[in-house]
Design a protein around this motif. Structure first.
Motif, mmCIF file in Angstrom:
data_model
loop_
_atom_site.group_PDB
_atom_site.id
_atom_site.type_symbol
_atom_site.label_atom_id
_atom_site.label_comp_id
_atom_site.label_asym_id
_atom_site.label_seq_id
_atom_site.Cartn_x
_atom_site.Cartn_y
_atom_site.Cartn_z
ATOM 1 N N ILE A 179 -0.043 7.547 13.512
ATOM 2 C CA ILE A 179 0.694 6.381 12.986
ATOM 3 C C ILE A 179 2.120 6.816 12.617
ATOM 4 O O ILE A 179 2.437 8.003 12.659
ATOM 5 N N ASP A 180 2.929 5.857 12.224
ATOM 6 C CA ASP A 180 4.306 6.057 11.769
ATOM 7 C C ASP A 180 5.214 6.648 12.855
ATOM 8 O O ASP A 180 5.481 7.856 12.875
ATOM 9 N N PHE A 181 5.687 5.778 13.724
ATOM 10 C CA PHE A 181 6.538 6.224 14.824
ATOM 11 C C PHE A 181 8.014 5.933 14.566
ATOM 12 O O PHE A 181 8.790 5.746 15.491
ATOM 13 N N TRP A 240 4.784 -6.005 12.472
ATOM 14 C CA TRP A 240 3.358 -6.221 12.239
ATOM 15 C C TRP A 240 2.619 -5.350 13.242
ATOM 16 O O TRP A 240 2.948 -5.352 14.427
ATOM 17 N N GLN A 241 1.630 -4.647 12.776
ATOM 18 C CA GLN A 241 0.811 -3.855 13.700
ATOM 19 C C GLN A 241 -0.631 -3.876 13.225
ATOM 20 O O GLN A 241 -0.898 -4.260 12.083
ATOM 21 N N THR A 242 -1.541 -3.480 14.111
ATOM 22 C CA THR A 242 -2.943 -3.477 13.700
ATOM 23 C C THR A 242 -3.174 -2.335 12.716
ATOM 24 O O THR A 242 -2.531 -1.287 12.803
ATOM 25 N N LYS A 243 -4.097 -2.568 11.801
ATOM 26 C CA LYS A 243 -4.440 -1.517 10.847
ATOM 27 C C LYS A 243 -5.449 -0.586 11.517
ATOM 28 O O LYS A 243 -6.383 -1.056 12.165
ATOM 29 N N VAL A 244 -5.254 0.702 11.365
ATOM 30 C CA VAL A 244 -6.280 1.637 11.807
ATOM 31 C C VAL A 244 -6.839 2.340 10.572
ATOM 32 O O VAL A 244 -6.186 2.385 9.531
ATOM 33 N N GLY A 245 -8.053 2.856 10.709
ATOM 34 C CA GLY A 245 -8.655 3.581 9.597
ATOM 35 C C GLY A 245 -9.613 2.719 8.798
ATOM 36 O O GLY A 245 -9.736 1.520 9.024
ATOM 37 N N TYR A 273 -4.180 -6.103 9.227
ATOM 38 C CA TYR A 273 -2.865 -5.825 9.812
ATOM 39 C C TYR A 273 -1.977 -5.119 8.798
ATOM 40 O O TYR A 273 -2.167 -5.253 7.584
ATOM 41 N N ILE A 274 -1.017 -4.412 9.338
ATOM 42 C CA ILE A 274 -0.052 -3.684 8.510
ATOM 43 C C ILE A 274 1.311 -4.309 8.755
ATOM 44 O O ILE A 274 1.698 -4.543 9.910
ATOM 45 N N ILE A 275 2.018 -4.589 7.663
ATOM 46 C CA ILE A 275 3.386 -5.086 7.796
ATOM 47 C C ILE A 275 4.313 -4.020 7.230
ATOM 48 O O ILE A 275 4.185 -3.624 6.068
ATOM 49 N N LYS A 276 5.198 -3.538 8.088
ATOM 50 C CA LYS A 276 6.144 -2.505 7.647
ATOM 51 C C LYS A 276 7.512 -3.167 7.522
ATOM 52 O O LYS A 276 7.999 -3.784 8.466
ATOM 53 N N TYR A 277 8.105 -3.042 6.360
ATOM 54 C CA TYR A 277 9.388 -3.703 6.088
ATOM 55 C C TYR A 277 10.442 -2.682 5.676
ATOM 56 O O TYR A 277 10.237 -1.920 4.737
ATOM 57 N N ALA A 314 -3.332 4.726 18.955
ATOM 58 C CA ALA A 314 -2.243 4.336 18.040
ATOM 59 C C ALA A 314 -2.429 2.860 17.707
ATOM 60 O O ALA A 314 -3.103 2.130 18.448
ATOM 61 N N PRO A 315 -1.810 2.392 16.608
ATOM 62 C CA PRO A 315 -1.924 0.961 16.294
ATOM 63 C C PRO A 315 -1.281 0.124 17.402
ATOM 64 O O PRO A 315 -0.400 0.606 18.124
ATOM 65 N N LEU A 316 -1.725 -1.137 17.500
ATOM 66 C CA LEU A 316 -1.123 -2.055 18.479
ATOM 67 C C LEU A 316 -0.005 -2.819 17.799
ATOM 68 O O LEU A 316 -0.154 -3.255 16.651
ATOM 69 N N ILE A 359 0.812 -1.231 0.000
ATOM 70 C CA ILE A 359 0.000 0.000 0.000
ATOM 71 C C ILE A 359 0.840 1.274 0.000
ATOM 72 O O ILE A 359 0.324 2.353 -0.252
ATOM 73 N N SER A 360 2.126 1.139 0.335
ATOM 74 C CA SER A 360 2.947 2.352 0.329
ATOM 75 C C SER A 360 4.433 2.018 0.211
ATOM 76 O O SER A 360 4.889 1.014 0.752
ATOM 77 N N GLN A 361 5.150 2.859 -0.520
ATOM 78 C CA GLN A 361 6.608 2.729 -0.615
ATOM 79 C C GLN A 361 7.209 4.061 -0.238
ATOM 80 O O GLN A 361 7.186 4.992 -1.037
HETATM 81 N N1 ATP Z 1 -1.156 1.041 11.347
HETATM 82 C C1 ATP Z 1 -1.537 1.509 10.162
HETATM 83 N N2 ATP Z 1 -2.841 1.480 9.821
HETATM 84 C C2 ATP Z 1 -3.267 1.940 8.614
HETATM 85 N N3 ATP Z 1 -2.444 2.407 7.656
HETATM 86 C C3 ATP Z 1 -1.134 2.446 7.932
HETATM 87 C C4 ATP Z 1 -0.605 2.017 9.191
HETATM 88 N N4 ATP Z 1 0.734 2.164 9.156
HETATM 89 C C5 ATP Z 1 1.029 2.667 7.944
HETATM 90 N N5 ATP Z 1 -0.082 2.846 7.204
HETATM 91 C C6 ATP Z 1 -0.177 3.358 5.814
HETATM 92 O O1 ATP Z 1 1.085 3.259 5.178
HETATM 93 C C7 ATP Z 1 1.612 4.560 4.884
HETATM 94 C C8 ATP Z 1 3.112 4.571 5.116
HETATM 95 O O2 ATP Z 1 3.387 4.163 6.449
HETATM 96 P P1 ATP Z 1 4.535 4.839 7.312
HETATM 97 O O3 ATP Z 1 4.327 6.334 7.274
HETATM 98 O O4 ATP Z 1 4.589 4.183 8.635
HETATM 99 O O5 ATP Z 1 5.823 4.428 6.461
HETATM 100 P P2 ATP Z 1 7.051 5.320 6.021
HETATM 101 O O6 ATP Z 1 7.952 4.478 5.191
HETATM 102 O O7 ATP Z 1 7.609 6.014 7.202
HETATM 103 O O8 ATP Z 1 6.353 6.328 5.050
HETATM 104 P P3 ATP Z 1 6.856 7.774 4.654
HETATM 105 O O9 ATP Z 1 8.302 7.653 4.237
HETATM 106 O O10 ATP Z 1 5.892 8.110 3.515
HETATM 107 O O11 ATP Z 1 6.632 8.618 5.905
HETATM 108 C C9 ATP Z 1 0.825 5.510 5.781
HETATM 109 O O12 ATP Z 1 0.755 6.808 5.251
HETATM 110 C C10 ATP Z 1 -0.534 4.831 5.834
HETATM 111 O O13 ATP Z 1 -1.293 5.126 4.684
#
Ligand code: ATP
Length: 257
Positions: free
Chosen positions: A182-184, A103-108, A47-51, A89-91, A22-24
């Motif tokens: 979000i995004d800590f 891995w965190q919970t999706k919000v929104g 859930y959201i997976i941030k890699y 905030a997400p869990l 969903i996002s890069q």
């Molecule tokens: N817990 C969450 N619930 C819902 N959407 C999320 C969550 N975490 C991230 N996202 C979605 O993914 C996007 C990118 O996440 P995040 O900001 O944590 O990554 P990032 O790599 O730091 O992005 P950026 O470089 O754009 O700040 C968010 O703008 C949001 O749309």
């Protein structure tokens, strides 16, 4: 970022683990999935997976150390926020810091116009509305300000406050929009007044550049909620004074080019 990174993530998660990119961002790739990492019964809101992928320009050992450090720091922050009274905030669900996964919970959810309910999309959706709708926006922005105020009152800073890093979710009880941060990735504990002033300045600038039509009003409402959330008048006064100083520095810098 290339398709091989996405393939790498899919291989890591396994073929029974469907994910959607969903996002890069500059730091990370963010995926959405309905599947809990180890409990198939749990689905919730997803859930959201941030890699955080490997950065080729860094020495591999330094890269590993940095990725682990940043992933752990973000996880710690999520855990801390989950026990902070009043913060939405997400869990944190799971993490593999050595490989850069959280891995965190999706919000929104979806807004009536079909867009994802980030504050940014919400404000854009209401951009052309009549004044009558502004009350709805005001209520939301006061809540946004309260979230930031609670964070700062607890000596935490966000580090990247934009209208994309605030997500709205309807309360199951009242049906009204609640603000979630979000995004800590750049957040952490800080007793420094300067950090809080900078947080406020970054958000103010983000609102001005992304939502210029009503930016003044929007920022006023955010600050209204922010001021409500402090325990100590003195602490609040110091932050507001520093915020003004950061603003003036910013103005000087933009005048000088
Ligand atoms: N817990 C969450 N619930 C819902 N959407 C999320 C969550 N975490 C991230 N996202 C979605 O993914 C996007 C990118 O996440 P995040 O900001 O944590 O990554 P990032 O790599 O730091 O992005 P950026 O470089 O754009 O700040 C968010 O703008 C949001 O749309």
């Amino acid at each position: 970022m290339s398709a091989d990174i996405v393939d790498k993530v899919k291989t890591y998660l396994g073929k029974d683990f469907p994910v959607t990119l969903i996002s890069q961002g500059a730091e990370a790739l963010v995926f959405e999935t309905k599947k809990h990492p180890f409990d198939p019964e749990l689905t919730n809101n997803g859930y959201i997976i941030k890699y955080r992928p490997h950065k080729r320009y860094r020495h591999p050992q330094i890269d590993k150390t940095l990725t682990k450090k940043r992933t752990v720091a973000e996880c710690r922050c999520l855990v801390k926020l989950n026990s902070m009274k009043g913060i939405n905030a997400p869990l944190l669900v799971a993490s593999d810091p050595y490989n850069g996964y959280i891995w965190q919970t999706k919000v929104g959810e979806q807004l009536p116009n079909g867009e994802f309910s980030s504050l940014k999309n919400f404000l854009w959706m209401h951009n052309n509305d009549e004044d009558a709708y502004l009350q709805k926006v005001q209520e939301v922005l006061i809540k946004v300000g309260q979230q930031i105020g609670i964070l700062h009152n607890n000596q935490y800073i966000h580090g990247d406050l934009t209208s994309s890093n605030v997500v709205l979710q309807r309360s199951a009880e009242s049906g009204s929009w609640e603000a979630y941060l979000i995004d800590f990735g750049l957040s952490g504990y800080s007793t420094m007044i300067e950090d809080k002033g900078v947080d406020l300045y970054v958000l103010e600038r983000a609102i001005m550049s992304t939502h210029s039509l009503y930016a003044e009003k929007y920022n006023e409402w955010i600050m209204q909620g922010y001021k409500d959330s402090f325990d100590s008048e003195d602490h609040l006064k110091q932050v507001l004074k520093r915020f003004e100083e950061v603003r003036q520095r910013g103005r000087k810098r933009s005048m000088l080019g």
